[in-house]
Scaffold this motif. Structure first.
Motif, short mmCIF file in Angstrom:
data_model
loop_
_atom_site.label_atom_id
_atom_site.label_comp_id
_atom_site.label_asym_id
_atom_site.label_seq_id
_atom_site.Cartn_x
_atom_site.Cartn_y
_atom_site.Cartn_z
N ILE A 1 -3.87 -38.34 -18.77
CA ILE A 1 -2.66 -39.16 -18.85
C ILE A 1 -2.65 -40.05 -20.10
N TYR A 2 -3.83 -40.29 -20.68
CA TYR A 2 -3.92 -41.13 -21.88
C TYR A 2 -3.50 -40.38 -23.15
N TYR A 3 -3.30 -39.08 -23.05
CA TYR A 3 -2.96 -38.28 -24.23
C TYR A 3 -1.55 -37.70 -24.07
N ARG B 1 2.68 -40.63 -23.59
CA ARG B 1 1.32 -40.90 -23.14
C ARG B 1 1.28 -42.34 -22.61
N TYR B 2 0.20 -42.67 -21.90
CA TYR B 2 0.05 -44.01 -21.35
C TYR B 2 -1.03 -44.77 -22.11
N ARG B 3 -0.75 -46.03 -22.43
CA ARG B 3 -1.75 -46.88 -23.07
C ARG B 3 -2.59 -47.61 -22.02
N VAL C 1 4.69 -44.48 -23.29
CA VAL C 1 5.24 -44.67 -24.64
C VAL C 1 5.46 -43.29 -25.27
N ASP C 2 6.50 -43.17 -26.08
CA ASP C 2 6.73 -41.93 -26.81
C ASP C 2 5.55 -41.68 -27.74
N THR D 1 -5.12 -36.24 -29.22
CA THR D 1 -6.57 -36.34 -29.34
C THR D 1 -6.96 -37.82 -29.49
N VAL D 2 -8.24 -38.10 -29.35
CA VAL D 2 -8.70 -39.49 -29.51
C VAL D 2 -8.40 -39.98 -30.93
N ALA D 3 -8.66 -39.14 -31.92
CA ALA D 3 -8.42 -39.55 -33.31
C ALA D 3 -6.94 -39.86 -33.54
#
Length: 312
Positions: free
Chosen positions: A218-220, A254-256, A267-268, A273-275
């Motif tokens: 969900i973070y990506y 994605r969610y912050r 957020v749009d 990826t993490v980078a």
């Protein structure tokens, strides 16, 4: 993506031996060892969100190769994201941790709490949290709150004394000079502990990249059906959305931060990826909670008011 949570913490991650991240890591590990030394029954608040994942990762490093000396606690509002709950259960099962889940729904069912008119349950977490702390006799409750998230959190010390009702009084805060932490408390009181106080959102993501820590998807960036309410993109669900005048849209989001679906906005984003997430955070001028948490917008002092009542 690789993960270090599935394997025993080795203490030999990819974070450089010197530098900013190493200093933050060392401070957090020192704090967690202080908790183990000063308290009888500490617990880590673990929701499956990135900050609690990081606290758990650091705690495993702090005591490796010994077993984790803390149990885990999650206050489940009943409106949490299913992906995050699945991740939480996977981590707990693979790590062999002890997890207590306090369900807000149980408090509603027996009349100790009532649903709010706006449908959100995030403010309802305080009573189950404090009741469980008292019932389980936890004397230290470790959380992933950071000072850069919100101004009330910036005020609170790393070791934060709470009264018998879980309430916070800023006037009772103690000095924390030279990394000395005072865990003394009267019977019935407990201490909230924040080992990530000095981390920023960017520090967290840089450390996640360096250590190869797995997070919920969900973070990506992913395609998700969302609708607009009070300036935020919310996910549809049984908690009460969308209403008749709210139209769902399929968007890349994605969610912050993650929490109760009723008040946590996406957020749009195209950061998959993490980078790419790190690049996105460097370019933003809006804080993590300022962009995505409706419960922080109820009033100018909403977080501080909730802290005084026992909220984290």
């Amino acid at each position: 993506m690789t993960t270090t949570l599935n394997a025993p913490a080795t203490g030999t991650g990819q974070v450089p031996r010197t530098g900013h991240l190493r200093a933050l890591e060392s401070e957090s590990i020192h704090i967690l060892r202080e908790v183990a030394g000063q308290f009888e029954k500490p617990v880590i608040l673990f929701s499956g969100g990135k900050d609690s994942v990081l606290v758990l990762h650091l705690a495993r490093k702090a005591f490796h190769p010994a077993p984790l000396p803390f149990t885990l606690l999650h206050v489940d509002t009943g409106h949490n994201f299913p992906e995050v709950l699945a991740y939480r259960d996977k981590v707990v099962a693979e790590g062999g941790f002890r997890l207590t889940v306090a369900k807000v729904q149980d408090w509603i069912d027996d009349g100790r709490l009532a649903e709010r008119p706006d449908g959100t349950r995030n403010p309802l977490q305080t009573v189950p949290l404090v009741d469980t702390i008292v019932a389980e006799q936890y004397d230290a409750v470790i959380g992933g709150a950071r000072r850069d998230e919100e101004k009330a959190r910036a005020k609170e010390r790393i070791f934060s004394l709470r009264d018998a009702f879980g309430g916070w009084d800023p006037r009772r805060q103690r000095p924390e000079l030279w990394g000395l932490y005072n865990g003394r408390h009267a019977p019935g009181e407990h201490v909230r502990v924040f080992p990530l106080s000095n981390w920023t959102e960017l520090d967290v993501w840089n450390y996640i990249e360096a250590e190869g820590i797995e997070l919920p998807d969900i973070y990506y960036a992913h395609q998700r059906e969302v609708f607009r309410r009070n300036g935020m993109w919310l996910t549809a669900g049984e908690w009460g959305g969308p209403r008749e005048n709210e139209t769902p849209e399929l968007r890349w989001m994605r969610y912050r931060t993650v929490g109760d679906m009723s008040c946590t906005g996406a957020v749009d984003s195209q950061a998959a990826t993490v980078a790419e997430v790190i690049t996105e955070i460097i370019g933003t001028r809006i804080t993590e909670r300022g962009a995505t948490r409706a419960d922080d917008k109820l009033s100018e002092a909403s977080m501080e008011d909730r802290k005084r009542e026992g909220y984290f």
